[in-house]
Design a protein around this motif. Structure first.
Motif, PDB file in Angstrom:
ATOM      1  N   GLY A  23      29.024  39.932  45.564  1.00 29.55           N
ATOM      2  CA  GLY A  23      30.044  40.613  46.352  1.00 29.55           C
ATOM      3  C   GLY A  23      30.666  41.821  45.694  1.00 29.55           C
ATOM      4  O   GLY A  23      31.684  42.339  46.198  1.00 29.55           O
ATOM      5  N   ALA A  24      30.092  42.306  44.581  1.00 28.82           N
ATOM      6  CA  ALA A  24      30.645  43.505  43.960  1.00 28.82           C
ATOM      7  C   ALA A  24      30.469  44.697  44.894  1.00 28.82           C
ATOM      8  O   ALA A  24      29.398  44.899  45.474  1.00 28.82           O
ATOM      9  N   LEU A  25      31.510  45.507  45.032  1.00 27.29           N
ATOM     10  CA  LEU A  25      31.477  46.657  45.921  1.00 27.29           C
ATOM     11  C   LEU A  25      31.141  47.933  45.153  1.00 27.29           C
ATOM     12  O   LEU A  25      31.409  48.019  43.946  1.00 27.29           O
ATOM     13  N   PRO A  26      30.578  48.909  45.804  1.00 27.86           N
ATOM     14  CA  PRO A  26      30.339  50.186  45.131  1.00 27.86           C
ATOM     15  C   PRO A  26      31.649  50.764  44.587  1.00 27.86           C
ATOM     16  O   PRO A  26      32.690  50.677  45.243  1.00 27.86           O
ATOM     17  N   LEU A  28      34.235  50.041  43.192  1.00 35.11           N
ATOM     18  CA  LEU A  28      35.321  49.104  42.887  1.00 35.11           C
ATOM     19  C   LEU A  28      34.844  47.835  42.195  1.00 35.11           C
ATOM     20  O   LEU A  28      35.617  47.174  41.499  1.00 35.11           O
ATOM     21  N   GLY A  29      33.596  47.451  42.379  1.00 33.05           N
ATOM     22  CA  GLY A  29      33.084  46.237  41.773  1.00 33.05           C
ATOM     23  C   GLY A  29      33.789  45.003  42.300  1.00 33.05           C
ATOM     24  O   GLY A  29      33.982  44.821  43.510  1.00 33.05           O
ATOM     25  N   HIS A  30      34.221  44.126  41.396  1.00 33.02           N
ATOM     26  CA  HIS A  30      34.886  42.873  41.778  1.00 33.02           C
ATOM     27  C   HIS A  30      36.407  43.020  41.854  1.00 33.02           C
ATOM     28  O   HIS A  30      37.110  42.031  42.072  1.00 33.02           O
ATOM     29  N   PRO A  32      38.571  44.243  44.104  1.00 33.10           N
ATOM     30  CA  PRO A  32      39.278  43.740  45.295  1.00 33.10           C
ATOM     31  C   PRO A  32      39.379  42.222  45.332  1.00 33.10           C
ATOM     32  O   PRO A  32      40.419  41.672  45.699  1.00 33.10           O
ATOM     33  N   ALA A  33      38.305  41.526  44.958  1.00 39.84           N
ATOM     34  CA  ALA A  33      38.330  40.059  44.967  1.00 39.84           C
ATOM     35  C   ALA A  33      39.337  39.530  43.949  1.00 39.84           C
ATOM     36  O   ALA A  33      40.052  38.556  44.217  1.00 39.84           O
ATOM     37  N   ARG A  36      42.906  40.338  45.292  1.00 38.27           N
ATOM     38  CA  ARG A  36      43.222  39.589  46.516  1.00 38.27           C
ATOM     39  C   ARG A  36      43.575  38.136  46.206  1.00 38.27           C
ATOM     40  O   ARG A  36      44.550  37.599  46.751  1.00 38.27           O
ATOM     41  N   ARG A  55      32.689  43.285  37.009  1.00 35.99           N
ATOM     42  CA  ARG A  55      32.872  44.724  37.154  1.00 35.99           C
ATOM     43  C   ARG A  55      34.241  45.005  37.756  1.00 35.99           C
ATOM     44  O   ARG A  55      34.556  44.545  38.859  1.00 35.99           O
TER      45      ARG A  55
END
Length: 467
Positions: A23-26, A28-30, A32-33, A36, A55
């Motif tokens: 679920g790592a995002l471009p 931002l990586g991890h 947001p998780a 949150r 990340r």
């Protein structure tokens, strides 16, 4: 394990499993998780390997989840030192005190502070703890709804200011310091991840600086003949006969104020929450307290050996909700960890929360089980799995101080009061986000006088368990 696992335990070259959460995002990586729901994110890291890559924006950190890898990091504070962008931001608030200094400064500072935490000094501090715990318990009335963390914070601040500075802290000072620490650290953490610090950050930092400077100035003005902790620091000399500089004194006071307030206030708050959710454990603790404290008197230093169950409950709360839940380390040289080469400057996410919720270290880790700390059971636990007060050379210098304070406070409160959930105010077990200390998001409890029959009935709803 995720598909990124590179090996299996037992392989000749790399006996540790590597992985990374999905679920790592471009870009931002991890991040947001983690922001949150940090407790949920950290509690699951063990699922992805023994050494897990996380990340956070452009930063790649590794999180050790295996006891042997934890040992390597905790034990070698020369290689895995305090540094990097996070501690750089924290030093804007705390200076270069014992909590933030690098390895090169740590031994000198610790040796100068160590005498102030000898058993004879702790016994003297415990007299203050007893008096303040009695005042805390005496400040409530039957049926009061208590906002738990602020109440515990005011108690711990009064204890630390009296033991550290020999003076009493009014509630207005407690509220000012709590708000300043919260705002400053939230802003520092936002800056680490390249977000604006937010309103009030600079004001909060200046408030801390001015407040501590005023406290130290007042102490110096009335210092001759005092025997508090700060008097000991001012008289201390290092191996070369040098005293602490004015800046060093300031930095140590800031660090001690932080370490001596939020951490124990958090531990006491979570403990009371867990006890109200497990009435059978609360009843057993109160039975022990009644036997140790006849007539409901406040607990003292000499009572501590007679309150082992109380101590186990506090330790289990510390395991489930460790106040210092994330401890970052920076590699001072290229090194190997778990079969992976880390570069100089590489970041290690050293999280007690990760270890404490790892079923390979603690059986049924999400269950509140104070008896896991019975001597025989505790002896079977991995040596480096529990880090309620950190571990290794950087273990909290005031760990015994904090243990004594928490037991004295909890026993004194439970001797007089029966806590139950506040009507119409469902406890929020989520930790506050973007804080350095893991504390409840919202916790109100109702206190019932134990001498009244109504105090014997409480909320017996099943607990949903920790985050």
């Amino acid at each position: 394990m995720t598909s990124s696992s590179s090996s299996a335990r037992g392989a000749a070259s790399t006996p540790y499993l590597h992985g990374s959460p999905p679920g790592a995002l471009p870009v931002l990586g991890h991040l947001p998780a983690l922001v949150r729901d940090p407790a949920r994110f950290l509690a699951r890291l063990h699922r992805y390997g023994d050494l897990v890559e996380v990340r956070l924006g452009p930063n790649r950190l590794v999180a050790p989840c295996h006891p042997e890898l934890l040992r390597q990091v905790y034990a070698d504070d020369r290689t895995f030192d305090k540094g990097g962008p996070v501690y750089g931001r924290f030093r804007e608030i705390l200076g270069n005190g014992l909590a933030t200094c690098v390895h090169a400064d740590h031994r000198r500072q610790r040796r100068m502070l160590q005498p102030e935490f000898r058993p004879d000094r702790l016994a003297a501090y415990a007299e203050v703890m007893t008096r303040e715990a009695e005042l805390l318990a005496g400040s409530w009335r039957h049926g009061d709804v208590v906002d738990v963390f602020p109440a515990c914070y005011r108690f711990t601040l009064r204890v630390v200011t009296r033991t550290l500075l020999g003076t009493e802290a009014p509630d207005v000072l407690s509220d000012r310091l709590q708000h300043a620490f919260e705002t400053a650290f939230a802003g520092a953490l936002r800056r680490v991840v390249r977000l604006p610090a937010g309103p009030g950050y600079r004001t909060a930092v200046r408030t801390l600086e001015r407040t501590v400077a005023d406290l130290v100035r007042d102490h110096r003005a009335h210092g001759p003949g005092r025997t508090d902790l700060l008097a000991g620091l001012l008289a201390a000399r290092d191996d070369d006969g040098r005293p602490l500089s004015d800046t060093e004194v300031h930095d140590q006071v800031v660090a001690l104020l932080l370490a001596g307030t939020e951490t124990t206030a958090s531990q006491l708050s979570w403990t009371l929450r867990l006890l109200t959710a497990h009435p059978e454990v609360l009843s057993a603790v109160q039975t022990e307290v009644d036997a140790a404290l006849p007539g409901g008197r406040p607990a003292r230093w000499t009572d501590l050996p007679h309150l082992p169950r109380t101590d186990r409950v506090l330790t289990e709360a510390l395991r489930l909700y460790p106040p210092g839940w994330v401890l970052l380390r920076t590699c001072t040289r290229e090194t190997e960890l778990g079969g992976r080469t880390l570069p100089r400057g590489g970041q290690v996410l050293l999280s007690p929360y990760v270890a404490h919720h790892n079923p390979r270290i603690f059986a049924d880790p999400d269950r509140f089980d104070p008896d896991r700390w019975l001597p025989d059971r505790a002896a079977a636990l991995p040596r480096w799995g529990f880090a309620g007060f950190a571990n290794g050379p950087r273990q909290c210098l005031g760990a015994d101080y904090a243990r004594a304070e928490a037991v004295i406070a909890l026993a004194t409160v439970l001797a007089r009061w029966h806590p139950v959930p506040a009507p119409g105010r469902r406890p929020d077990d989520r930790p506050v986000r973007l804080t350095t200390v893991l504390r409840p998001h919202r916790l109100h409890l109702r206190v019932l006088d134990r001498e009244r029959p109504a105090a014997r009935t409480g909320d017996r709803r099943p607990d949903a368990g920790p985050a």
